[in-house]
Design an enzyme around this catalytic site. Structure first.
Site, PDB file in Angstrom:
ATOM      1  N   LYS A  31       0.838  -1.217   0.000  1.00 31.03           N
ATOM      2  CA  LYS A  31       0.000   0.000   0.000  1.00 31.03           C
ATOM      3  C   LYS A  31       0.857   1.245   0.000  1.00 31.03           C
ATOM      4  O   LYS A  31       2.030   1.226   0.398  1.00 31.03           O
ATOM      5  CB  LYS A  31      -0.948   0.023   1.193  1.00 31.03           C
ATOM      6  CG  LYS A  31      -0.282   0.044   2.588  1.00 31.03           C
ATOM      7  CD  LYS A  31       0.156   1.404   3.103  1.00 31.03           C
ATOM      8  CE  LYS A  31       0.980   1.290   4.377  1.00 31.03           C
ATOM      9  NZ  LYS A  31       1.788   2.434   4.709  1.00 31.03           N
ATOM     10  N   ASP A  39      -2.431  -1.775  10.086  1.00 28.73           N
ATOM     11  CA  ASP A  39      -2.545  -1.794   8.620  1.00 28.73           C
ATOM     12  C   ASP A  39      -3.042  -3.135   8.081  1.00 28.73           C
ATOM     13  O   ASP A  39      -3.284  -3.262   6.873  1.00 28.73           O
ATOM     14  CB  ASP A  39      -1.172  -1.522   7.975  1.00 28.73           C
ATOM     15  CG  ASP A  39      -0.712  -0.086   8.166  1.00 28.73           C
ATOM     16  OD1 ASP A  39      -1.519   0.759   8.601  1.00 28.73           O
ATOM     17  OD2 ASP A  39       0.470   0.189   7.867  1.00 28.73           O
TER      18      ASP A  39
HETATM   19  O1  C5P Z   1      -0.287  -1.307  14.611  1.00 28.60           O
HETATM   20  P1  C5P Z   1       1.142  -1.619  14.353  1.00 28.60           P
HETATM   21  O2  C5P Z   1       1.634  -2.771  15.187  1.00 28.60           O
HETATM   22  O3  C5P Z   1       1.470  -1.784  12.917  1.00 28.60           O
HETATM   23  O4  C5P Z   1       1.952  -0.357  14.847  1.00 28.60           O
HETATM   24  C1  C5P Z   1       3.344  -0.372  14.961  1.00 28.60           C
HETATM   25  C2  C5P Z   1       3.767   0.827  15.801  1.00 28.60           C
HETATM   26  O5  C5P Z   1       3.531   2.034  15.081  1.00 28.60           O
HETATM   27  C3  C5P Z   1       3.007   0.985  17.089  1.00 28.60           C
HETATM   28  O6  C5P Z   1       3.602   0.246  18.133  1.00 28.60           O
HETATM   29  C4  C5P Z   1       3.103   2.470  17.340  1.00 28.60           C
HETATM   30  O7  C5P Z   1       4.372   2.794  17.852  1.00 28.60           O
HETATM   31  C5  C5P Z   1       3.054   3.041  15.942  1.00 28.60           C
HETATM   32  N1  C5P Z   1       1.681   3.440  15.526  1.00 28.60           N
HETATM   33  C6  C5P Z   1       1.117   4.564  16.103  1.00 28.60           C
HETATM   34  N2  C5P Z   1      -0.149   4.949  15.708  1.00 28.60           N
HETATM   35  C7  C5P Z   1      -0.817   4.260  14.767  1.00 28.60           C
HETATM   36  C8  C5P Z   1      -0.242   3.118  14.172  1.00 28.60           C
HETATM   37  C9  C5P Z   1       1.025   2.732  14.570  1.00 28.60           C
HETATM   38  O8  C5P Z   1       1.716   5.214  16.962  1.00 28.60           O
HETATM   39  N3  C5P Z   1      -2.024   4.673  14.398  1.00 28.60           N
END
Ligand code: C5P
Length: 315
Positions: A28, A155
């Site tokens: 993406k 995501d």
């Molecule tokens: O959701 P995911 O595990 O992919 O997110 C990885 C990291 O990215 C999270 O631990 C956080 O630090 C950051 N993140 C965030 N806000 C979001 C998505 C991700 O701060 N909306």
């Protein structure tokens, strides 16, 4: 839920004990990434306009004694093959719900850049989830699969559905969007990766001392997608993580400038980076941008592709 989630036929090949399911899943780019202030749980509220693009990983699930993970492709050496891999976690989460053992060999054929800001790990999770669901025949409904995806990462739900969608909350709450045409993109792989949490931390550091506005979706981005107009989309693209990614990886500025000079309508960092994304007016303009990026030596490789792409699809 889109039809491709069901895929053609049963999605299984081979006879008893020889079943195998392969799922193709897209990368993406974010055509808008509006980031709010850090929440109490450390995540950030987003207005995240996802667009699936035609770079794909393929995840193949075959029966095995226990959970096993392998990976092929140019970046395979950088992919963790233990239980921390999101694809392994997806298989485990589905097996737990179904009350079975995650006895599966998952093979990831990787084309999406690793730690590149294109949701490659999320794609593998969505691919593994759909492949295991078909292999095991758990009967999980699309809504349940989306629920598991949201638990795995912000995501991951989008990787399952593909196309274009607005993600709110931390990006996991999706509203599908219409796209009125085909967009031509070039993606430049950087030397090395960026950690998403590190880029969000840098965003917080850069935001210190100012009020971060509430993230709101841009009507200009939605209009440009629905009309399929690349010039309008180029004028509307924004990525609030870009200053943070450039602060951690300053060399990306040269890559962005190279693409712009070669005629890209717009150049931006893809998600948390360090892959850079270039929107072109048409296919031949995209090839000219890719050729200039390759010749410049400012990136590891440049790839031409189109969007939107379908979500996770059983082959
Ligand atoms: O959701 P995911 O595990 O992919 O997110 C990885 C990291 O990215 C999270 O631990 C956080 O630090 C950051 N993140 C965030 N806000 C979001 C998505 C991700 O701060 N909306």
């Amino acid at each position: 839920m889109r039809d491709h989630l069901a895929g053609p036929g049963t999605g299984r090949v081979g006879g008893r004990g020889g079943d195998r399911v392969t799922v193709r899943v897209p990368a993406k780019v974010n055509v808008q990434l509006a980031v709010g202030a850090a929440r109490a749980d450390g995540f950030h509220d987003l207005a995240n306009v996802f667009l699936a693009v035609g770079l794909y990983d393929e995840v193949t699930a075959t029966p095995a004694e226990s959970l096993r993970l392998t990976c092929s492709g140019p970046d395979a050496g950088q992919v963790p093959l233990d239980g921390s891999n999101l694809a392994a976690r997806a298989a485990t989460a589905l097996a737990e719900r179904a009350g079975i053992e995650p006895a599966v060999h998952l093979h990831i054929d990787k084309d999406i850049p690793v730690a590149g800001g294109m949701a490659g790990g999320s794609a593998d999770a969505a691919g593994a989830l759909l492949a295991c669901e078909r292999l095991w025949g758990t009967g999980a409904r699309p809504e349940e699969l989306l629920e598991i995806c949201a638990e795995l990462g912000s995501d991951v739900p989008f990787s399952l559905v593909g196309g274009a969608a607005l993600g709110t909350g931390r990006g996991e709450r999706l509203t599908p969007l219409e796209v009125g045409g085909t967009f031509h993109w070039v993606f430049a792989r950087a030397e090395g990766g960026l950690s998403t949490p590190a880029v969000y931390r840098e965003f917080d550091r850069l935001a210190q001392g100012r009020t971060v506005p509430e993230p709101l979706v841009s009507p200009l981005v939605l209009d440009a997608l629905s009309t399929g107009d690349p010039k309008a989309l180029a004028a509307a693209l924004t990525n609030d993580l870009q200053p943070a990614a450039l602060s951690l990886f300053p060399a990306l500025r040269d890559t962005l400038d190279t693409g712009t000079r070669a005629g890209a309508l717009a150049a931006l960092v893809s998600g948390s980076g360090p892959t850079t994304a270039f929107l072109a007016a048409d296919e031949s303009a995209a090839h000219a941008v890719a050729a200039a990026l390759t010749a410049s030596g400012h990136c590891r490789a440049a790839r031409v592709t189109t969007a939107p792409a379908p979500g996770a699809t059983v082959l």
